[in-house]
Design a protein around this motif. Structure first.
Motif, PDB file in Angstrom:
ATOM      1  N   SER A   1      13.379 -34.140  82.022  1.00 27.02           N
ATOM      2  CA  SER A   1      14.581 -33.314  81.981  1.00 27.02           C
ATOM      3  C   SER A   1      15.204 -33.235  83.374  1.00 27.02           C
ATOM      4  O   SER A   1      14.545 -33.471  84.381  1.00 27.02           O
ATOM      5  CB  SER A   1      14.259 -31.906  81.463  1.00 27.02           C
ATOM      6  OG  SER A   1      13.532 -31.180  82.435  1.00 27.02           O
ATOM      7  N   ALA A   2      16.468 -32.889  83.411  1.00 24.44           N
ATOM      8  CA  ALA A   2      17.185 -32.769  84.673  1.00 24.44           C
ATOM      9  C   ALA A   2      16.556 -31.703  85.569  1.00 24.44           C
ATOM     10  O   ALA A   2      16.646 -31.793  86.792  1.00 24.44           O
ATOM     11  CB  ALA A   2      18.657 -32.441  84.405  1.00 24.44           C
ATOM     12  N   ASP A   3      15.875 -30.708  84.976  1.00 26.34           N
ATOM     13  CA  ASP A   3      15.245 -29.655  85.787  1.00 26.34           C
ATOM     14  C   ASP A   3      13.770 -29.939  86.078  1.00 26.34           C
ATOM     15  O   ASP A   3      13.044 -29.066  86.543  1.00 26.34           O
ATOM     16  CB  ASP A   3      15.442 -28.280  85.166  1.00 26.34           C
ATOM     17  CG  ASP A   3      14.934 -28.166  83.744  1.00 26.34           C
ATOM     18  OD1 ASP A   3      14.395 -29.149  83.215  1.00 26.34           O
ATOM     19  OD2 ASP A   3      15.071 -27.081  83.157  1.00 26.34           O
TER      20      ASP A   3
ATOM     21  N   PRO B   1      23.786 -36.665  78.293  1.00 29.44           N
ATOM     22  CA  PRO B   1      24.872 -36.056  79.072  1.00 29.44           C
ATOM     23  C   PRO B   1      24.394 -34.944  80.022  1.00 29.44           C
ATOM     24  O   PRO B   1      24.984 -34.737  81.074  1.00 29.44           O
ATOM     25  CB  PRO B   1      25.805 -35.487  78.004  1.00 29.44           C
ATOM     26  CG  PRO B   1      25.568 -36.343  76.808  1.00 29.44           C
ATOM     27  CD  PRO B   1      24.095 -36.690  76.860  1.00 29.44           C
ATOM     28  N   ASN B   2      23.299 -34.258  79.684  1.00 26.07           N
ATOM     29  CA  ASN B   2      22.798 -33.175  80.548  1.00 26.07           C
ATOM     30  C   ASN B   2      21.923 -33.697  81.693  1.00 26.07           C
ATOM     31  O   ASN B   2      21.391 -32.920  82.471  1.00 26.07           O
ATOM     32  CB  ASN B   2      22.029 -32.142  79.732  1.00 26.07           C
ATOM     33  CG  ASN B   2      20.742 -32.685  79.138  1.00 26.07           C
ATOM     34  OD1 ASN B   2      20.412 -33.865  79.290  1.00 26.07           O
ATOM     35  ND2 ASN B   2      20.016 -31.833  78.447  1.00 26.07           N
TER      36      ASN B   2
ATOM     37  N   ASP C   1      19.055 -35.544  81.277  1.00 27.81           N
ATOM     38  CA  ASP C   1      17.719 -35.912  80.814  1.00 27.81           C
ATOM     39  C   ASP C   1      17.644 -37.428  80.642  1.00 27.81           C
ATOM     40  O   ASP C   1      18.635 -38.074  80.297  1.00 27.81           O
ATOM     41  CB  ASP C   1      17.396 -35.264  79.466  1.00 27.81           C
ATOM     42  CG  ASP C   1      17.205 -33.754  79.549  1.00 27.81           C
ATOM     43  OD1 ASP C   1      17.346 -33.191  80.650  1.00 27.81           O
ATOM     44  OD2 ASP C   1      16.914 -33.144  78.510  1.00 27.81           O
TER      45      ASP C   1
END
Length: 144
Positions: free
Chosen positions: A51-53, A25-26, A28
């Protein structure tokens, strides 16, 4: 960590690993092997998590944790290649700092711990016993 299934690439029958692609959900993303334990899917085997970042880990997993050999890359340019245990640097490895300096040696719970060598950005190599941020009695290697 709860996740939703993006797609299943392939599935092996029996007790073997299941190859999957998951999106969390984030944001990743995990692509690699999983296993089922008490009805719950866990990252186990080899795989890559991004990861999303922008942090990327490629390597071995055990019971949903980075465990075994792997590589962790940070967007800052920091990079670790070596052994992991329970999501932490543990054992031997090489950590490259964003400025290009490196530490090669032993790690314990994400800390420099034990014999190792630090190479600064000028190429000077310092060897000795490291304990977290402390490194008393380091010796500089001389090239003759």
């Amino acid at each position: 960590m709860r996740f939703k299934l993006l797609k299943v690439k392939y599935v092996f029958t029996g007790e073997g690993p299941i190859k999957v692609s998951y999106i969390f959900p984030n944001g990743d993303i995990y692509e690699g092997e999983c296993s089922r334990c008490a009805g719950v899917m866990m990252r186990s085997g080899t795989g890559t998590q991004t990861s999303a970042d922008g942090i990327m880990y490629t390597g071995e997993w055990l019971e949903d944790k980075m465990h075994g050999r792997g590589t962790l890359n940070h967007p800052s340019g920091a990079h670790y290649e070596g052994e992991f245990k329970d999501n932490m640097y543990y054992g031997t490895g090489t950590y490259t700092f964003p400025d290009g300096s490196t530490y090669k040696g032993h790690f314990n719970n994400n800390r420099l711990e034990g014999d190792g060598s630090f190479t600064d950005i000028q190429g000077l190599v310092w060897t000795g016993e490291f304990h977290g941020k402390a490194a008393l009695g380091l010796k500089m290697q001389h090239n003759i």
